[in-house]
Design an enzyme around this catalytic site. Structure first.
Site, PDB file in Angstrom:
ATOM      1  N   CYS A  93       0.776  -1.135  -0.026  1.00 14.11           N
ATOM      2  CA  CYS A  93      -0.107  -0.078  -0.179  1.00 14.11           C
ATOM      3  C   CYS A  93       0.771   1.234  -0.113  1.00 14.11           C
ATOM      4  CB  CYS A  93      -0.959   0.024   1.178  1.00 14.11           C
ATOM      5  SG  CYS A  93       0.105   0.034   2.864  1.00 14.11           S
ATOM      6  N   CYS A  94       0.347   2.332  -0.078  1.00 16.29           N
ATOM      7  CA  CYS A  94       0.989   3.603  -0.308  1.00 16.29           C
ATOM      8  C   CYS A  94       1.283   4.243   1.128  1.00 16.29           C
ATOM      9  CB  CYS A  94       0.472   4.503  -1.351  1.00 16.29           C
ATOM     10  SG  CYS A  94       0.118   3.480  -2.996  1.00 16.29           S
TER      11      CYS A  94
END
Length: 268
Positions: A104-105
């Site tokens: 994920c970021c």
């Protein structure tokens, strides 16, 4: 032959009043642990393809290397999930505990601010694109998005000249896709003065910093920017264009690099 970026999964599908069972394709997710000079440094959750380029780009993004000449050896053990890197200089790693870098970021880099101060650079590029060239590049970029079309679960990043896509990479993590692209640029020693980057996701500050490190003057993205990303793009002399579609795009910073050809046959 099964694509190593994809996995097959039995699903039950409900559509309107119908129920069916089928094999569905989903994006594969793996973990690779990077060892530097025999010391464990980080574990990256990623798509299990182009791992050598991912590691090279990751090390460059982290500020550990600047060129591939600094790497003596780099080997990947896919079965065990390890990347073994031997550099030609000793590295003092700033943390002894293993770092886990998710797909994920968000805050995906522990050394985000400190390392970026060292490695982000102001771009000096005279490259220009017409609006027609920009939208044609994005159309070609979309045509290469086969894995996204099949799974909906990956990001994509590409390197392009003004008239064609040079190379593109996908990954479940948007930063990983950019690191694979960065690794490709470093490994092949590609001059960046007349090159641009295409990206499938949102333009965040971290994305903009990676584009800066790669040396590209233009970023074309399918999605929106954040205000911090645009502030960085303005400071780093990067042209940021978002919502690039078939017939439109928004240019947010350094708009002089994007121009529109005037059709003299059109009357108002």
């Amino acid at each position: 032959m099964q694509d190593d970026r994809l996995s097959l999964w039995n699903i039950t599908k409900y559509q309107q009043q119908a129920k069916t069972t089928k094999l569905d394709e989903v994006a594969r997710e793996s973990a690779v642990t990077v060892q530097i000079n025999g010391e464990q440094y980080a574990t990256i959750v990623c798509s299990p393809a182009n791992l050598e380029l991912l590691v090279i780009g990751f090390l460059a993004s982290e500020g550990i290397i600047r060129t591939t000449n600094q790497i003596n050896t780099l080997s990947i053990d896919k079965d065990k999930g390890f990347a073994y890197v031997e550099l030609d200089f000793p590295v003092k790693l700033e943390t002894k505990s293993e770092r886990w870098i998710g797909s994920c970021c968000g805050k995906s880099r522990e050394f985000y601010l400190k390392q970026d101060v060292k490695t982000a650079k102001t771009i000096y590029s005279d490259m220009e694109l017409s609006t027609d060239q920009a939208t044609k590049l994005m159309k070609a970029f979309d045509h290469q998005a086969e894995i996204f079309d099949r799974t909906g679960g990956v990001h994509q990043a590409a390197l392009a000249s003004s008239d064609h896509i040079i190379e593109s990479f996908i990954d479940i993590g948007r930063h990983n896709a950019l690191d694979k692209l960065y690794g490709y640029i470093l490994k092949h020693r590609i001059p960046m003065k007349e090159k641009c980057i295409l990206f499938s996701g949102r333009m965040s500050s971290e994305v903009m910093l990676k584009v800066s490190k790669m040396g590209a003057g233009i970023l074309l993205a399918k999605s929106a920017p954040t205000d911090l990303a645009l502030k960085l793009a303005s400071d780093l002399n990067i042209t940021a264009a978002g919502f690039v579609r078939e017939n439109s795009l928004n240019v947010y910073t350094h708009t002089n690099r994007v121009y529109q050809k005037i059709n003299k046959n059109v009357t108002i």
